[in-house]
Design a protein around this motif. Structure first.
Motif, short mmCIF file in Angstrom:
data_model
loop_
_atom_site.label_atom_id
_atom_site.label_comp_id
_atom_site.label_asym_id
_atom_site.label_seq_id
_atom_site.Cartn_x
_atom_site.Cartn_y
_atom_site.Cartn_z
N ARG A 96 -7.19 0.51 2.54
CA ARG A 96 -6.92 0.98 1.36
C ARG A 96 -8.61 0.95 0.67
O ARG A 96 -8.95 1.82 0.06
N ASP A 97 -9.27 -0.33 0.74
CA ASP A 97 -10.35 -0.59 0.11
C ASP A 97 -11.37 -0.61 1.28
O ASP A 97 -12.69 -0.58 0.83
N ASP B 248 -16.93 -4.91 2.89
CA ASP B 248 -16.46 -3.97 1.43
C ASP B 248 -15.14 -4.68 1.00
O ASP B 248 -14.49 -4.26 0.00
N ILE C 250 -10.16 -7.52 -7.59
CA ILE C 250 -8.39 -7.13 -7.76
C ILE C 250 -8.05 -8.46 -8.73
O ILE C 250 -8.19 -9.36 -8.21
N ASN D 98 0.62 -1.18 0.07
CA ASN D 98 -0.12 -0.01 0.01
C ASN D 98 0.75 1.33 -0.22
O ASN D 98 1.85 1.30 0.56
N GLN E 214 -6.08 -4.84 1.70
CA GLN E 214 -7.10 -4.03 1.23
C GLN E 214 -7.43 -3.23 2.38
O GLN E 214 -8.32 -1.93 2.43
N ARG F 15 -18.94 0.90 -7.75
CA ARG F 15 -18.66 0.50 -6.33
C ARG F 15 -17.92 -0.90 -6.29
O ARG F 15 -16.96 -0.98 -5.64
N SER G 227 -12.89 -6.79 -1.58
CA SER G 227 -13.12 -6.99 -2.83
C SER G 227 -12.67 -8.38 -3.08
O SER G 227 -12.04 -9.02 -2.63
N TYR H 195 -7.28 -3.32 -11.13
CA TYR H 195 -8.71 -3.46 -10.64
C TYR H 195 -9.51 -3.54 -11.99
O TYR H 195 -9.14 -2.88 -12.85
N LYS I 188 -15.60 -3.90 -7.47
CA LYS I 188 -14.28 -4.17 -8.23
C LYS I 188 -13.89 -5.55 -7.90
O LYS I 188 -14.07 -6.29 -6.80
#
Length: 315
Positions: free
Chosen positions: A146-147, A155, A113, A73, A143, A109, A157, A102, A111
């Motif tokens: 970050r995500d 949330d 990876i 990150n 993530q 919203r 991905s 991505y 996605k």
């Protein structure tokens, strides 16, 4: 080791590095990635490749996002703001993803990876599945902040780690993912059961025939199988997959053809040199046991005293 062999090894390593870099850059083209995604990700099986290209979100990172903990990150102060990119020479020996990006699904919203790794052949120093498990796990854990933030694990991905191993004996395709073994009771635990995905693709040494089951392998083989001319590769890519190969990477394919042939030829030379060394070593041991002097053996085998000492394990 004599200078000729040293030079051969160094040039082969350099050409292999150039080949690998060029192969990753070709593999990272949206026109190629779209076909890979259509075949391997269920969400895109009914989506035309040209539409998938438009769903690839943001940058495609090639060889500059670290796998190592704490480096994946990028931070701005105390806040994680995205995938980190580094100059690899600053961190010698650091592991980096070959390709990571991505891709959007459904609403803006959602996605996935995607990580893609290219291997010249099946690695012999480790089990490729174990490394893939490590990579896909890092892509999930990285993530956080970050995500998703805090404990908002919903949330997270989905992640795909797709490994392409060349020079296999046949076409191979495996999909490893989570399964549910209901040992006792019947209960539907909520969560993303499709979170982790590992796809292992084995490309054969020759171009597969035109057949729907070989469609993905034939496209990838047209790019990477040794022995094909640039014209043959471009013909398959343009006529069968509507990939504008001449426009996108015609010169790169030609360069890769030349590099691939050079690596092969130098690898053959290296192999022959090693065979000669092994024969000479065996002969040297036999002559030494018969009472020949070191100078006599060296003259007979036309080798240096240093080489002879190494063969006979003399200190």
């Amino acid at each position: 080791m004599d200078n000729d062999l040293k030079n051969t090894l160094m040039m082969t390593e350099e050409m292999s590095t150039q080949y690998d870099t060029l192969a990753k850059n070709i593999l990272a083209r949206r026109s190629v990635l779209s076909h890979i995604l259509k075949a391997t990700v269920e969400d895109f099986k009914d989506t035309p490749p040209e539409e998938i290209e438009g769903l690839i979100d943001g940058d495609i990172y090639v060889g500059d996002v670290p796998v190592d903990a704490g480096l994946t990150n990028k931070a701005n102060g105390d806040r994680v703001v995205g995938l980190n990119t580094v100059q690899a020479e600053q961190f010698e020996g650091m592991i980096v993803y070959d390709i990571v990006f991505y891709v959007r699904i459904g609403d803006e919203r959602s996605k996935i990876i995607i990580n893609i790794e290219a291997q010249k052949d099946e690695p012999s120093g480790y089990n490729v599945l174990n490394r893939a498990i490590f990579y896909v796990s890092r892509l999930v854990s990285s993530q956080k902040e970050r995500d998703f933030t805090g404990k908002n694990f919903d949330d997270l991905s989905r992640v795909y780690s797709i490994w392409i191993c060349m020079n296999m004996d046949k076409c191979i395709w495996n999909h490893y993912h989570l399964t549910n073994d209901e040992i006792l009771g019947d209960y539907d635990w909520k969560g993303k059961k499709d979170m982790l995905n590992i796809v292992l693709l084995g490309l054969p040494k020759e171009l597969p025939p035109q057949d729907e089951k070989y469609r993905l392998h034939r496209m990838l083989s047209a790019l990477f199988t040794e022995g094909l001319t640039s014209k043959e590769r471009i013909n398959v890519l343009e006529n069968e997959y509507s990939i504008p190969a001449v426009h996108e990477f015609g010169e790169e394919l030609n360069t890769m053809c030349n590099l691939g042939q050079g690596v092969y030829e130098r690898g053959e030379a290296k192999g022959r040199q090693r065979e000669r060394e092994e024969r000479n070593q065996e002969q040297a041991v036999k002559l030494y046991k018969k009472g020949w002097t070191l100078s006599e053996i060296a003259e007979f085998l036309e080798c240096s005293m240093e080489e002879l000492g190494a063969w006979l394990k003399l200190s």
